[in-house]
Write an enzyme that holds these catalytic residues in place. Sequence first.
Site, PDB file in Angstrom:
ATOM      1  N   HIS A  79      -3.451-103.147 -21.239  1.00 21.06           N
ATOM      2  CA  HIS A  79      -2.745-103.681 -20.083  1.00 21.06           C
ATOM      3  C   HIS A  79      -3.567-104.256 -18.984  1.00 21.06           C
ATOM      4  O   HIS A  79      -4.712-103.964 -18.776  1.00 21.06           O
ATOM      5  CB  HIS A  79      -1.792-102.535 -19.424  1.00 21.06           C
ATOM      6  N   ASP A 101      -5.833 -94.404 -19.611  1.00 21.57           N
ATOM      7  CA  ASP A 101      -4.680 -95.113 -18.933  1.00 21.57           C
ATOM      8  C   ASP A 101      -3.436 -94.248 -19.656  1.00 21.57           C
ATOM      9  O   ASP A 101      -3.258 -94.759 -20.701  1.00 21.57           O
ATOM     10  CB  ASP A 101      -4.695 -96.389 -19.178  1.00 21.57           C
ATOM     11  N   GLN A 123       1.583 -95.225 -20.394  1.00 20.94           N
ATOM     12  CA  GLN A 123       2.682 -95.157 -21.353  1.00 20.94           C
ATOM     13  C   GLN A 123       2.682 -94.147 -22.496  1.00 20.94           C
ATOM     14  O   GLN A 123       3.624 -93.877 -23.083  1.00 20.94           O
ATOM     15  CB  GLN A 123       2.266 -96.574 -22.385  1.00 20.94           C
ATOM     16  N   LYS A 150       7.436 -94.320 -14.450  1.00 19.54           N
ATOM     17  CA  LYS A 150       7.668 -94.255 -15.859  1.00 19.54           C
ATOM     18  C   LYS A 150       7.941 -92.947 -16.539  1.00 19.54           C
ATOM     19  O   LYS A 150       8.170 -92.937 -17.787  1.00 19.54           O
ATOM     20  CB  LYS A 150       6.351 -94.792 -16.580  1.00 19.54           C
ATOM     21  N   CYS A 164       2.093-108.109 -19.687  1.00 17.04           N
ATOM     22  CA  CYS A 164       0.695-107.783 -19.032  1.00 17.04           C
ATOM     23  C   CYS A 164      -0.352-107.346 -19.884  1.00 17.04           C
ATOM     24  O   CYS A 164      -1.324-106.662 -19.725  1.00 17.04           O
ATOM     25  CB  CYS A 164       0.789-106.580 -18.040  1.00 17.04           C
TER      26      CYS A 164
END
Length: 404
Positions: A121, A198, A201, A224, A362
């Site tokens: 991202h 990261d 997600q 999220k 993104c």
Amino acid sequence: MFDVQKVRAQFPILSQTVNGKPLVYFDNGATAQKPQVVIDAVSRYYSEINANIHRGVHTLSQLATDAYEESRNTIQKHLNAKYNHEIIFTSGTTQGINLVANGFAAIVKAGDEVMVSGLEHHSNIVPWQFLCERTGAKLVVIPMNDQGELILSEFDNLLSDKTKIVAVNHISNALGTVNPIKYIIDKAHGVGAAVLIDGAQATPHLRPDVQELDCDFYVFSGHKVCGPTGTGILYGKESWLNQLPPYMGGGEMISEVTFEKTTYAELPHKFEAGTPNIAGGIVLGTAIDYMNGIGFDNIAKHEQELLEYGTKRLLEIEGLKIYGTSENKASVISFNIEGIHPYDIGTIIDKLGIAVRTGHHCAQPIMNYFNIPGTIRASFAFYNTKEEIDTFVEAVKKAQMMLS
Ligand SMILES: *Cc1c(COP(=O)(O)O)cnc(C)c1O
């Protein structure tokens, strides 16, 4: 027992109509919907205990502080972090990565290397570019293959004692690929590099164990995981957080201030300058409790069924191509239909009440790799159903007919 209809009933937004049609919300990769307990917790905070934290001797301030710190403990347990001061409240994944990348300016030197992957991202690219510009370090990129998987042999070759930090996502937002982060973490540690994961997600789909992973940093966003926007978490190993300089200066993060010299507060406050999103931080704990109440085993099982079913149904459509075909995938389907711009399909199916993301997500380097302007991305959550997938597939077919 996991009962999707019971779960759906906890999300008021899911019973709405949009453009006169029942909402089909398949944009969970962008943000998740909120259950009633989360919505109520925001209201309860402002109705009952609103006060500034860590400051007052008065009762409300104490209640707010306790609730905020209790949420930190909830998140510590959730991630299986060793200490609660390794949990830093942030405004989201983006801020967490910027905090770490900024701190690494004190660590990397010209000629050192900072490694990201071709699957990232923009939030996990641009802060590292800033770092490289400031320090003269070099940005190195782990390439991916046509399935949207990182090429691990190339990663092995790129690693060296110049590598100071490797920053990769746990799950790709654009393609859904689940990356072999344990392998990456162990290999990177072999050359003495730190690793930031990261998890923006991944955290909606699974429960990471930061001690088992042995990652140095793990970041994610509250919104999220059914929590409020403007909230997030940076987990960092105590030794790293002690080593990094503070990111922002201000109230709360200091121990003592004079005009000659300021000393910093202990962890976690060193990284939490100013009045934070108190309600958000507290309610993020509520959201994490809610997700654990549903159960990540149930979430994974249901979502994998949706992924399998959605993939099969979409592939019935002539000229449809799915991007991201790794064996290890989360419930994200990114696709295009031959000869049609993704935006046009997104616009037509929105009229039918269906929310998907169209565009580059993104992650422009991924789109450049496939030489496409973007994709249509359907991302499923545990509250989605096969019936919704049927509605969606029919809508896509209809759009295809209208546009060709
Ligand atoms: C959403 C996302 C981000 C950015 O999260 P924000 O909440 O916008 O800060 C970063 N990385 C990945 C993989 C994401 O999915």
